[in-house]
Design a protein around this motif. Structure first.
Motif, PDB file in Angstrom:
ATOM      1  N   ASN A  29      28.586 -19.994  44.254  1.00  0.00           N
ATOM      2  CA  ASN A  29      27.130 -19.861  44.392  1.00  0.00           C
ATOM      3  C   ASN A  29      26.404 -20.055  43.069  1.00  0.00           C
ATOM      4  O   ASN A  29      25.330 -20.661  43.025  1.00  0.00           O
ATOM      5  N   ARG A  44      24.801 -23.888  49.694  1.00  0.00           N
ATOM      6  CA  ARG A  44      25.999 -23.061  49.732  1.00  0.00           C
ATOM      7  C   ARG A  44      27.136 -23.892  50.321  1.00  0.00           C
ATOM      8  O   ARG A  44      26.903 -24.830  51.079  1.00  0.00           O
ATOM      9  N   ALA A  46      30.725 -23.900  52.564  1.00  0.00           N
ATOM     10  CA  ALA A  46      31.542 -23.180  53.541  1.00  0.00           C
ATOM     11  C   ALA A  46      32.565 -24.169  54.074  1.00  0.00           C
ATOM     12  O   ALA A  46      32.199 -25.211  54.628  1.00  0.00           O
ATOM     13  N   HIS A  50      28.808 -28.590  52.691  1.00  0.00           N
ATOM     14  CA  HIS A  50      27.725 -28.058  51.874  1.00  0.00           C
ATOM     15  C   HIS A  50      26.534 -27.923  52.814  1.00  0.00           C
ATOM     16  O   HIS A  50      26.179 -28.874  53.511  1.00  0.00           O
ATOM     17  N   THR A 126      25.505 -19.689  60.500  1.00  0.00           N
ATOM     18  CA  THR A 126      26.754 -20.014  61.187  1.00  0.00           C
ATOM     19  C   THR A 126      26.594 -21.410  61.769  1.00  0.00           C
ATOM     20  O   THR A 126      25.655 -21.664  62.527  1.00  0.00           O
ATOM     21  N   GLU A 135      31.815 -22.244  60.675  1.00  0.00           N
ATOM     22  CA  GLU A 135      31.782 -21.930  59.240  1.00  0.00           C
ATOM     23  C   GLU A 135      30.544 -21.077  58.988  1.00  0.00           C
ATOM     24  O   GLU A 135      29.520 -21.251  59.654  1.00  0.00           O
ATOM     25  N   GLN A 136      30.623 -20.183  58.013  1.00  0.00           N
ATOM     26  CA  GLN A 136      29.487 -19.323  57.689  1.00  0.00           C
ATOM     27  C   GLN A 136      29.145 -19.403  56.212  1.00  0.00           C
ATOM     28  O   GLN A 136      30.031 -19.536  55.366  1.00  0.00           O
ATOM     29  N   ALA A 137      27.843 -19.317  55.934  1.00  0.00           N
ATOM     30  CA  ALA A 137      27.353 -19.302  54.555  1.00  0.00           C
ATOM     31  C   ALA A 137      26.248 -18.257  54.466  1.00  0.00           C
ATOM     32  O   ALA A 137      25.459 -18.090  55.394  1.00  0.00           O
ATOM     33  N   ARG A 138      26.193 -17.577  53.330  1.00  0.00           N
ATOM     34  CA  ARG A 138      25.168 -16.557  53.109  1.00  0.00           C
ATOM     35  C   ARG A 138      24.214 -17.021  52.024  1.00  0.00           C
ATOM     36  O   ARG A 138      24.632 -17.488  50.972  1.00  0.00           O
TER      37      ARG A 138
END
Length: 160
Positions: A29, A44, A46, A50, A126, A135-138
């Protein structure tokens, strides 16, 4: 001779492993927050993807605003989102909502959600690309990055 070949192979594997570790660590990050994103959002990583989250700029009050997620690979090549699904869970203070994003354009998911454009925005994305696992990204804290500057033509270029 056999020992020399084994040592040579071990050295090659070590060098390749270090290169892979350097590549992975370059995509954390902090790295993404230090570079300019293509569309002015926050990027981000995952899995092999990207995700660049682009929110409305300057919306001081929580109201319905557009949301766009651009999907690319590690080489910044656009990846088709047709047949994929995406949701973004938004948390701002005590307010929490989940927005369904639909495939749009070549490599986008779009939708609308209620949020204010500020550093208090937290998002959990998600994405399930067609035929692939989720896939997940925060995006927390959300910090938009300036868009990369457009290339300018040479000032003294002669046109006919």
């Amino acid at each position: 001779m056999k020992i020399a070949k084994i040592v040579s192979n071990l050295l090659c594997v070590s060098v390749l492993s270090l290169g892979a570790i350097a590549t992975v660590s370059a995509h954390d990050n902090a790295y993404f927050d230090s570079i300019k994103s293509a569309n002015g959002g926050q990027t981000r990583m995952a899995g092999v993807y990207h995700f660049e989250l682009v929110l409305a700029k300057g919306s001081k009050e929580a109201k319905e605003n557009p949301i766009t997620v651009y999907v690319t690979d590690h080489a910044s090549k656009a990846l088709a989102t047709a047949g994929g699904t995406a949701t973004l869970t938004i948390v701002q203070g005590k307010n929490k909502s989940t927005v369904t994003l639909l495939p749009s354009g070549t490599n986008q998911f779009t939708g609308k959600g209620v949020y204010a454009s500020n550093a208090n925005f937290k998002g959990a994305l998600t994405v399930t690309m067609a035929g692939k696992p989720a896939e997940q990204a925060r995006f927390t804290p959300f910090a938009p990055v300036k868009a990369a500057p457009a290339k300018k033509e040479a000032e003294h270029e002669h046109h006919h």
